[in-house]
Design a protein around this motif. Sequence first.
Motif, short mmCIF file in Angstrom:
data_model
loop_
_atom_site.label_atom_id
_atom_site.label_comp_id
_atom_site.label_asym_id
_atom_site.label_seq_id
_atom_site.Cartn_x
_atom_site.Cartn_y
_atom_site.Cartn_z
N SER A 106 0.79 -1.36 -0.02
CA SER A 106 -0.01 -0.03 -0.20
C SER A 106 0.95 1.13 0.05
O SER A 106 0.41 2.40 -0.52
N HIS A 107 1.75 1.20 0.42
CA HIS A 107 2.91 2.33 0.66
C HIS A 107 3.78 2.48 -0.65
O HIS A 107 4.03 3.59 -0.95
N ASP A 108 3.62 1.19 -1.47
CA ASP A 108 4.65 1.47 -2.65
C ASP A 108 3.97 1.71 -4.11
O ASP A 108 4.43 2.27 -4.88
N ILE A 109 2.46 1.22 -3.91
CA ILE A 109 1.95 1.15 -5.35
C ILE A 109 0.63 1.88 -5.08
O ILE A 109 -0.09 1.68 -4.14
N GLN A 110 0.03 2.66 -5.95
CA GLN A 110 -1.24 3.25 -5.88
C GLN A 110 -2.28 2.47 -6.82
O GLN A 110 -2.81 2.88 -7.81
N LYS A 111 -2.34 1.34 -6.66
CA LYS A 111 -3.44 0.35 -7.59
C LYS A 111 -3.84 -0.94 -6.65
O LYS A 111 -3.27 -1.04 -5.74
N THR A 112 -4.83 -1.43 -7.18
CA THR A 112 -5.34 -2.70 -6.46
C THR A 112 -4.21 -3.67 -6.81
O THR A 112 -3.34 -3.77 -7.76
N ALA A 113 -4.17 -4.77 -5.58
CA ALA A 113 -3.22 -5.62 -5.77
C ALA A 113 -3.24 -7.07 -5.33
O ALA A 113 -4.52 -7.15 -4.36
N VAL A 114 -2.94 -8.38 -5.93
CA VAL A 114 -2.95 -9.31 -5.21
C VAL A 114 -1.69 -9.77 -4.80
O VAL A 114 -0.77 -9.78 -5.57
N ILE A 115 -1.59 -10.12 -3.28
CA ILE A 115 -0.54 -10.36 -2.71
C ILE A 115 -0.01 -11.78 -2.61
O ILE A 115 -0.92 -12.48 -1.77
N TYR A 126 -6.12 -10.16 -1.07
CA TYR A 126 -6.73 -9.02 -2.07
C TYR A 126 -6.63 -7.85 -1.34
O TYR A 126 -7.22 -7.62 -0.26
N LEU A 127 -5.84 -6.88 -2.02
CA LEU A 127 -5.68 -5.57 -1.52
C LEU A 127 -6.36 -4.49 -2.58
O LEU A 127 -6.28 -4.34 -3.52
N SER A 128 -7.52 -4.02 -2.11
CA SER A 128 -8.39 -3.10 -2.96
C SER A 128 -7.76 -1.72 -2.85
O SER A 128 -7.38 -1.45 -1.79
N PHE A 129 -8.16 -0.63 -3.76
CA PHE A 129 -7.55 0.35 -3.68
C PHE A 129 -8.69 1.62 -4.29
O PHE A 129 -9.17 1.29 -5.19
N ASP A 130 -8.80 2.56 -3.40
CA ASP A 130 -9.79 3.54 -3.64
C ASP A 130 -9.09 4.88 -4.09
O ASP A 130 -8.38 5.60 -3.34
N GLU A 131 -9.23 5.02 -5.37
CA GLU A 131 -8.45 6.38 -5.80
C GLU A 131 -8.84 7.60 -5.22
O GLU A 131 -8.03 8.46 -5.11
N LYS A 132 -10.00 7.62 -5.06
CA LYS A 132 -10.69 9.07 -4.48
C LYS A 132 -10.19 9.19 -3.10
O LYS A 132 -9.80 10.42 -2.94
N GLU A 133 -10.10 8.14 -2.58
CA GLU A 133 -9.67 8.63 -1.07
C GLU A 133 -8.14 8.16 -0.96
O GLU A 133 -7.49 8.34 0.14
N SER A 134 -7.57 7.57 -1.93
CA SER A 134 -6.14 7.29 -1.89
C SER A 134 -5.75 6.41 -0.70
O SER A 134 -5.00 6.45 0.09
N GLN A 135 -6.83 5.38 -0.54
CA GLN A 135 -6.70 4.37 0.52
C GLN A 135 -6.78 2.99 0.04
O GLN A 135 -7.53 2.61 -0.86
N HIS A 136 -6.18 2.02 0.65
CA HIS A 136 -6.14 0.66 0.29
C HIS A 136 -6.99 0.01 1.45
O HIS A 136 -6.96 0.48 2.63
N THR A 137 -7.39 -1.21 1.14
CA THR A 137 -8.14 -2.01 2.28
C THR A 137 -7.74 -3.35 1.96
O THR A 137 -7.96 -4.04 1.09
N PHE A 138 -7.46 -3.98 2.84
CA PHE A 138 -7.06 -5.41 3.11
C PHE A 138 -8.61 -6.19 3.25
O PHE A 138 -9.01 -6.05 4.33
N GLU A 139 -8.63 -6.79 2.23
CA GLU A 139 -10.31 -7.58 1.80
C GLU A 139 -10.24 -8.85 2.41
O GLU A 139 -11.47 -9.24 2.50
N GLY A 140 -9.13 -9.37 2.70
CA GLY A 140 -9.06 -10.94 2.83
C GLY A 140 -8.19 -11.78 1.98
O GLY A 140 -7.74 -11.08 0.91
N GLY A 141 -8.02 -13.00 2.44
CA GLY A 141 -7.23 -13.90 1.47
C GLY A 141 -7.34 -15.29 1.87
O GLY A 141 -8.24 -15.76 2.88
N VAL A 142 -6.64 -16.26 1.34
CA VAL A 142 -6.62 -17.73 1.57
C VAL A 142 -5.09 -18.07 1.99
O VAL A 142 -4.27 -17.49 1.78
N ILE A 143 -5.19 -19.22 3.06
CA ILE A 143 -3.79 -19.90 3.48
C ILE A 143 -3.91 -21.32 2.91
O ILE A 143 -4.88 -21.94 3.08
N LEU A 144 -2.85 -21.49 2.34
CA LEU A 144 -2.51 -22.95 1.99
C LEU A 144 -1.39 -23.68 2.37
O LEU A 144 -0.44 -22.69 2.69
#
Length: 246
Positions: A106-115, A126-144
Amino acid sequence: MFLLIDIGNTKTKWMLRDNKSIYKHDSFLTEDIDQDHFEFDEKIRKILISNVAGFEKEAILKIKLKNFSCPIEFIKAHKKLNHLINNYQDATKLGTDRWLSALSVSHDIQKTAVIVSVGTAVTIDYLSFDEKESQHTFEGGVILPGLHLTKNALENNTADLKNGEGVFQMPPINTANAIQSGFILSVLGNIKYFFELASSKSKDIKIILSGGDAELIHQHMDEDLKKYFSIKKDLVLEGLFVIANL
């Protein structure tokens, strides 16, 4: 000068750096954490630590670091920090490694990401990105389970799946290749699913690969996905550095 430490299940990585340069960077097996790995003369201002290997390792490290006359902070996940929101059901239960990786991205890129971290365990977040707010949200993910855990589980819990080192093969025609290929396809399938999920919300997406087996997964990634990817080896340490500068 900051000492940043990432205690993983198998390996512990550490970095000695200031705001401009990395002075030392090394790793060791986490099972050897009771040995003397941190012997240097540089004046340390603060020590920041991520630990996913349990309380015992944390207690041992506290003893090994007691000679440094500086604050020592074991990082935990927050509900919100800087421009990153944690949408986990219980924010404090999110693994520190996943939280710090998301913070780094979130500090490095200003876009949605799959980590994607491919180590002892595999995490795909899954890390979403709100361009208007310049804000990322950790939306969740899986563990294998990672490759080593997958092999061990099959070897220890089945009678006829003892195997050596396999390679990716389609279709696999021996047991070792079947296990290796099954693991790779499982990770790639999850990456594709989360990429499609992210694509339904955003057109500007990055896939970030990290961990010891990141190159293995990248080798077999579809060409149409490769254009979205980059490999970052030390996301957790980079996340610790972000916190060090807050």
